[in-house]
Design a protein around this motif. Sequence first.
Motif, mmCIF file in Angstrom:
data_model
loop_
_atom_site.group_PDB
_atom_site.id
_atom_site.type_symbol
_atom_site.label_atom_id
_atom_site.label_comp_id
_atom_site.label_asym_id
_atom_site.label_seq_id
_atom_site.Cartn_x
_atom_site.Cartn_y
_atom_site.Cartn_z
ATOM 1 N N LEU A 122 34.331 -91.306 -46.948
ATOM 2 C CA LEU A 122 35.295 -90.440 -47.645
ATOM 3 C C LEU A 122 36.533 -90.313 -46.763
ATOM 4 O O LEU A 122 36.434 -90.003 -45.571
ATOM 5 C CB LEU A 122 34.683 -89.062 -47.904
ATOM 6 C CG LEU A 122 35.516 -88.133 -48.772
ATOM 7 C CD1 LEU A 122 35.515 -88.599 -50.229
ATOM 8 C CD2 LEU A 122 34.994 -86.696 -48.691
ATOM 9 N N ALA A 166 27.514 -85.884 -54.056
ATOM 10 C CA ALA A 166 28.630 -85.484 -53.211
ATOM 11 C C ALA A 166 28.230 -85.193 -51.776
ATOM 12 O O ALA A 166 29.101 -85.023 -50.928
ATOM 13 C CB ALA A 166 29.295 -84.236 -53.812
ATOM 14 N N PRO A 170 31.790 -80.343 -51.254
ATOM 15 C CA PRO A 170 33.160 -80.055 -51.631
ATOM 16 C C PRO A 170 33.369 -78.570 -51.947
ATOM 17 O O PRO A 170 32.440 -77.894 -52.399
ATOM 18 C CB PRO A 170 33.397 -80.915 -52.869
ATOM 19 C CG PRO A 170 32.064 -81.352 -53.331
ATOM 20 C CD PRO A 170 31.096 -81.181 -52.243
ATOM 21 N N TRP A 215 34.102 -84.894 -55.365
ATOM 22 C CA TRP A 215 35.226 -84.935 -54.424
ATOM 23 C C TRP A 215 36.504 -85.324 -55.149
ATOM 24 O O TRP A 215 36.490 -86.157 -56.041
ATOM 25 C CB TRP A 215 34.965 -85.931 -53.295
ATOM 26 C CG TRP A 215 33.886 -85.463 -52.360
ATOM 27 C CD1 TRP A 215 32.612 -85.920 -52.329
ATOM 28 C CD2 TRP A 215 33.991 -84.451 -51.373
ATOM 29 N NE1 TRP A 215 31.903 -85.243 -51.369
ATOM 30 C CE2 TRP A 215 32.728 -84.330 -50.760
ATOM 31 C CE3 TRP A 215 35.025 -83.621 -50.938
ATOM 32 C CZ2 TRP A 215 32.470 -83.430 -49.741
ATOM 33 C CZ3 TRP A 215 34.771 -82.720 -49.916
ATOM 34 C CH2 TRP A 215 33.498 -82.625 -49.327
ATOM 35 N N ASP A 249 38.475 -89.077 -54.078
ATOM 36 C CA ASP A 249 37.040 -89.310 -54.242
ATOM 37 C C ASP A 249 36.649 -90.505 -53.379
ATOM 38 O O ASP A 249 37.511 -91.180 -52.801
ATOM 39 C CB ASP A 249 36.726 -89.585 -55.728
ATOM 40 C CG ASP A 249 35.243 -89.366 -56.070
ATOM 41 O OD1 ASP A 249 34.443 -89.191 -55.129
ATOM 42 O OD2 ASP A 249 34.931 -89.376 -57.272
ATOM 43 N N LYS A 261 40.387 -81.270 -51.854
ATOM 44 C CA LYS A 261 39.206 -80.391 -51.746
ATOM 45 C C LYS A 261 38.793 -80.283 -50.279
ATOM 46 O O LYS A 261 38.596 -81.301 -49.598
ATOM 47 C CB LYS A 261 38.050 -80.945 -52.583
ATOM 48 C CG LYS A 261 38.205 -80.602 -54.048
ATOM 49 C CD LYS A 261 36.889 -80.639 -54.783
ATOM 50 C CE LYS A 261 37.104 -80.231 -56.231
ATOM 51 N NZ LYS A 261 35.966 -80.557 -57.080
ATOM 52 N N ALA A 270 39.539 -83.592 -48.297
ATOM 53 C CA ALA A 270 39.395 -84.959 -48.787
ATOM 54 C C ALA A 270 40.737 -85.444 -49.293
ATOM 55 O O ALA A 270 41.548 -84.669 -49.804
ATOM 56 C CB ALA A 270 38.360 -85.002 -49.906
#
Lengths: 351, 549
Positions: free
Chosen positions: A323, A245, A228, A198, A338, A202, A335
């Motif tokens: 997230l 992820a 992602p 991430w 991260d 994204k 996103a």
Amino acid sequence: MSSQDIPEENLPSTQDAHGGAVTKTAGDPFADPGLPPHEPRIQDVDERAAQRSERVVAFLFLLSMLATVGFIASYVSLPVDKSIYVFPIGHISALNFALGMTLAVALFCIGAGAVHWARTLMSDVEVADERHAIAAEPDVKAKVMADFKQGAEESAFGRRKLIRNTMFGALALVPLSGVMLLRDLGPLPGTKLRKTAWSEGKMLINQNTLQPLRPEDIQVGSLTFAMPEGMKEEDHDFQQEIAKAALMIIRLQPENIKDKRELDWSADGIVAFSKICTHVGCPISLYEQQTHHVLCPCHQSTFDLSDGGRVIFGPAGHALPQLRIKVNDKGYLEAMGDFAEPVGPAYWERG
Amino acid sequence: MSTTTTNQSGAGAPGRRKAPAGERVADWADGRLGIYSLAKANMRKIFPDHWSFMLGEVCLYSFVIIILTGVYLTLFFHPSMNEVVYHGSYVPMQGMHMSEAFKSTLDISFDVRGGLLIRQIHHWAALIFLAGMFVHMMRVFFTGAFRKPREVNWLFGFLLFVLGMFTGFTGYSLPDDLLSGTGVRFMEGAILSVPIIGTYISMFLFGGEFPGSDFVPRFFSIHVLLLPGIMLGLLVAHLILVIYHKHTQFPGPGRTNKNVVGLPLMPVYMAKAGGFFFLVFGIIAAIAAIASINPIWAIGPYRPDQVSTGAQPDWYMGFAEGLIRVMPGWEINLWGHTLVLGVFIPLVIFPLVLGAIAVWPFIESWVTGDKREHHLLDRPRNAPTRTAFGAAWIAAYFVMLVGGGNDLWATHFHLSINAITWFVRIGFFVIPVLTFIATRRICMGLQRRDKDKVLHGRESGIIKRLPHGEFVEVHEPLSQEQLHTLTAHQQPQPLELEPEYDENGVARKAGAGQRLKVKLSKGFYGEGTQIPKATREEYEEITSGHGHH
């Protein structure tokens, strides 16, 4: 078969009781009376019974031969994908069943025949063997000690200490080469476990449709899995990237979100949490719509997704990482970076 | 040679006549291998008979079956994690991404004729191997067969059990299916919890981040070469020691600590034990024919973001699974580091619990101070403390097995998973203690029963009416054989501390070790731990007196 058929002279009463040197020890009622006399079996006294046993054993060995023929016949005749119904098991592979059962009969009958042979026709007169002490006699020990001493003296091992010490040093060091060779088993951890695929901007891709997610795709009460943008199942590192992820998304009424940071990091009441359990890393997959709890099916850690992913039951040690997401100007979820903390199981460097 | 065929009938004849072919082969071998001396010592070796002595044989034979079927499987299995797309004969999985390991396991199951059977025999035999070792170990424990001179062999057996667990784990992880992959992930998570070096071990084991593409080939080498190689060596050593020590036997008429009573290897045990191999193999083949095991086609290939519910390891790992499931999730964060106690403590308890049973023989011999050889087995009742400890250990083990299947218990018996977890958390500490107390009392009850039987005879079931109307049961006196069997065991007495002052009044303080030993000895064999067995005087008084049956 009845005992009347047995010739009189073969009956046990007329035979010598062998093996049983019955020593009546006067006085002690608990004394060892010695081996009891041998009780003959029917096969010992009646040849016809013995012949019957012989036929049973031979029959079992014959059955084994037939079963082996059956095994070969099944192997060459049955198609590998044929399915048959066997009561009460159900539909099973015909070949597996036929091969397995014929092999089982072929093997079992050899065993049954051999055991029946041993039990009915081989002598069952118990014999006593003497035991000997495991430890050596004193004179043997003395000889060994003297030999050892002489050998040690002749080697000068104790006297020439320089040789001894350097030898120990060399032997202690040489395995280090082997340890060094293990270094390239894998890379050093570095910060690998802190980062996932991430990053800012994204988009969240629905794992089922492989399409970017819009807020309106996510209904209250449903659990959606996302990855992602840019990850493909064909990628060689897909497995290890998805292992970190994997994301789960739910929609809550904003007023139901109890945790302030969770609310800040949500978009239109949509919250995204790591799917990887913080206990030992199983993917969490069970969602309870009414309570917004998610449960890991491996070890039953339970997290409250309306309260910052807090652990409410089970062996997990910390909350699920969230997230931070937003709706971008094209109307897709994306996103904002991260995860703020490492996903998955805790480890020493996690902090 | 042409002449040999003509004088088959002349065996044993002197002069130029030759011995039979078999004897000449044996002579040839003896001149090079010394087989006659070996055969002299072992061909008519005596083995005692008891059903429980077969348990170790089950393990030996299932190990042989595992090796045979395992070699066959390596001919078809590809230990590779390369991603491929499936186009094989199992229609529901066509087009799916999977590793070569998974694909070749599908091929073994669906395309190789008999491949599924061999796979299932291999897996069933592994389960039976582990179960057999567990029960065999319990047989040895509860009968005291581990005592001198067999302590080292006990350790060999214990190591075989532990290595068998890990061989099993690495084996069922090889197909790279969703269930076993989840198990490997669990192992990785547990490794990560190790302080300081956890992440390094994980990276080195997996060749990078989990799952990477190395673990299947690495597990393959460990599963087919490293661990079985060690196990084969231990197994041979285990058997050599069994032969060297000669087998233990239960006490009975004519059976002493100095002899071994039974039947000879040739022919009886060659037939019985050799036949038993075929019986075990046959039964496992039948199980593999009718009961599917590890149907990976129904589970699917591994994906780290997918999981199935009701995920369970094979039974022998269930105890470790229980520990990890019921442990509270303690985590300590200090100075930028994390101590993952919630995972690390189970990881430490796992070998400690296993090790507790392994060291028992040494504790027992230290406490009793007994340095003699023991070839006569104890009946479990006659060693109440040992039996109670073993039962408590099994209780702890099974409580954790319940913990390892807490989800299945919850769904099958409609119980709350939280309640089960709490039951296991408390039960792990409480149930072994209760089991210990209960078992020891049961043992003493049985000892009392034995003493009663010795002194008053066997209940015959015949009711006698006395002249004055009273009904009594007739007790039949035991035969001398039975009397001997029931009184042949030894009853260790607790150690006493030597007096603090010796006869000259000089202070003589016992060390802490000595005091602990005496304390333990009193706990093991002191008051309230055994019923003194019937003595000759008691017996004679009662049998001469008559009257009060």
